[in-house]
Each structure stands twice: as C-alpha cells, then as structure tokens.
Design an enzyme around this catalytic site. Sequence first.
Site, PDB file in Angstrom:
ATOM      1  N   CYS A  42       0.855  -1.193   0.000  1.00 23.62           N
ATOM      2  CA  CYS A  42       0.000   0.000   0.000  1.00 23.62           C
ATOM      3  C   CYS A  42       0.890   1.241   0.000  1.00 23.62           C
ATOM      4  O   CYS A  42       1.985   1.240   0.561  1.00 23.62           O
ATOM      5  CB  CYS A  42      -0.912   0.007   1.229  1.00 23.62           C
ATOM      6  SG  CYS A  42      -2.055   1.412   1.255  1.00 23.62           S
ATOM      7  N   ASP A  44       0.470   3.766   1.680  1.00 21.73           N
ATOM      8  CA  ASP A  44       0.428   4.367   3.022  1.00 21.73           C
ATOM      9  C   ASP A  44       1.842   4.622   3.558  1.00 21.73           C
ATOM     10  O   ASP A  44       2.690   3.720   3.570  1.00 21.73           O
ATOM     11  CB  ASP A  44      -0.337   3.429   3.971  1.00 21.73           C
ATOM     12  CG  ASP A  44      -0.703   4.108   5.280  1.00 21.73           C
ATOM     13  OD1 ASP A  44       0.215   4.629   5.961  1.00 21.73           O
ATOM     14  OD2 ASP A  44      -1.891   4.126   5.625  1.00 21.73           O
ATOM     15  N   ARG A  46       2.929   4.830   6.366  1.00 23.43           N
ATOM     16  CA  ARG A  46       3.303   4.129   7.596  1.00 23.43           C
ATOM     17  C   ARG A  46       3.778   2.697   7.358  1.00 23.43           C
ATOM     18  O   ARG A  46       4.143   1.995   8.293  1.00 23.43           O
ATOM     19  CB  ARG A  46       2.103   4.120   8.550  1.00 23.43           C
ATOM     20  CG  ARG A  46       1.698   5.519   8.989  1.00 23.43           C
ATOM     21  CD  ARG A  46       0.321   5.518   9.629  1.00 23.43           C
ATOM     22  NE  ARG A  46      -0.724   5.122   8.675  1.00 23.43           N
ATOM     23  CZ  ARG A  46      -2.021   5.023   8.988  1.00 23.43           C
ATOM     24  NH1 ARG A  46      -2.413   5.266  10.218  1.00 23.43           N
ATOM     25  NH2 ARG A  46      -2.901   4.682   8.057  1.00 23.43           N
ATOM     26  N   HIS A  98      -2.341  -3.764   5.071  1.00 23.38           N
ATOM     27  CA  HIS A  98      -2.189  -3.412   6.493  1.00 23.38           C
ATOM     28  C   HIS A  98      -3.536  -3.094   7.115  1.00 23.38           C
ATOM     29  O   HIS A  98      -4.435  -2.579   6.451  1.00 23.38           O
ATOM     30  CB  HIS A  98      -1.238  -2.215   6.637  1.00 23.38           C
ATOM     31  CG  HIS A  98      -1.753  -0.958   6.002  1.00 23.38           C
ATOM     32  ND1 HIS A  98      -2.323   0.064   6.722  1.00 23.38           N
ATOM     33  CD2 HIS A  98      -1.830  -0.574   4.703  1.00 23.38           C
ATOM     34  CE1 HIS A  98      -2.692   1.024   5.898  1.00 23.38           C
ATOM     35  NE2 HIS A  98      -2.416   0.670   4.663  1.00 23.38           N
ATOM     36  N   CYS A 101      -6.238   0.318   6.902  1.00 21.83           N
ATOM     37  CA  CYS A 101      -5.975   0.863   5.556  1.00 21.83           C
ATOM     38  C   CYS A 101      -7.079   1.854   5.143  1.00 21.83           C
ATOM     39  O   CYS A 101      -8.256   1.506   5.074  1.00 21.83           O
ATOM     40  CB  CYS A 101      -5.902  -0.277   4.534  1.00 21.83           C
ATOM     41  SG  CYS A 101      -5.475   0.294   2.869  1.00 21.83           S
TER      42      CYS A 101
HETATM   43 CO    CO Z   1      -3.426   1.379   3.029  1.00 24.19          CO
END
Ligand code: CO
Length: 210
Positions: A42, A44, A46, A98, A101
């Site tokens: 992803c 993302d 993080r 994750h 999400c």
């Molecule tokens: Co995500």
Amino acid sequence: MFNPDKLLLENKAWSQNVVSRDPDFFVNLAKEQNPKFLWIGCSDSRVPAETVVNAKPGEIFVHRNIANQVINTDFNCLSVLQYAIQVLQVKHIIVCGHYGCGGIKAALEKQQTGLVITNKWLMHIKDIYRLYQDELSILPSDKMLNRLIELNIMEQVYRLAHTSIVQSAWKRGHKTTLHGWVYGLDDGLLTELIKLDETSPINKIYQYTD
Ligand code: CO
C-alpha cells in the site's frame, strides 16, 4: 520534517553514514540489482517496504499503490510484475496490506464525488466486498474492516496467480511463491495470510489453454 531541504540534508548524512561503514556499498550496488523479492504494498506512508523488514537498498523490487491492488488492466503493476519475474527472476512475490488501511475504509463508504479517479481505483475493493458480503455484513464495523483488509490481500494474491505472467512462469519451471501478508500498524508486525505456488489449484476459468 516539513521542509524538503531537510530531506536532502538527511540524504547526505545517510549516504555518508553508509559509506563510512561500507566504502564500496554504492559502487557495488550501482553495477546491477539482484533483488530476491517483489513487494506489492500500500502507498500508506506508515508501511515503508524496506523499513518494516529491515532490508537494504538492492534487496526488494517495490511497487506500491492505494490498497495494494493487482488490477489486470493496470500496466504499471503488470509491467513491474513481468520485469520482476522474467528479468530479475524473483522467487517470492509479497502482497502486503495493512490493518487500518484508509483505501479499504473509503471503499466501504459512499464515493466522494470530487475524487473521480480515486473512486475508480477503489471500485475494485467494493467488488471484493460484494463478493464476500454475506460473511462481512454480519460483522461489527471494525471487524468488518479488518476482515475486508485480509480478504483484499488474499484476492490480490489470487489475481497474481490468475495472470498469464505468473502461470507461464510456473509452466516454464520458474518457481515463484506468492505470499499475502498483513501488517499491524499498532505493533509493526507482519502476519502471513496465504501462500500460493505452482502446486496450488487455480480455478479452471482462470487457467490458460496451453
Ligand atoms: Co493502506
């Protein structure tokens, strides 16, 4: 760290630090890449691929998009996949999603009128929700989200297995294992949800005629 100049300064310090420990690190790495893993994760911020598995530059070939999807009309992901298998000869492909999400969370809600393109990308996740609606709709909302996150990861692994790229690699005897992992934002830990290889059964309608 809001100033991009800080990033450039950090980069200089990082490069010097690496060279101080291994003077030939960049010289050797510049010659070629030989990663053993393809990571489809992803976007993302993080869940940075190399960081969460403590990998160095050169170890992982990475593709990231919103909600770690493998879409059959996405030439970006498919060209990464083809190059990773046919040229880099990677032996393991990891789809890493994750918990928490935002892409999956958004897909469970009404579409935001202004996000025309993003909506199209998230539509595929709505389709997965619909596929598992009976199982998902009886769960409380936090459990529903977590379960859809897991189902999405597993669906992407199946989508990989349904591509001609993976199936022809398996037919050629190129052993590539497909993994579906989920990452916990609150503990930093990865868990394997699914693993497929050339011995795994593939639904007949996704197989190729030769
Ligand atoms: Co995500």
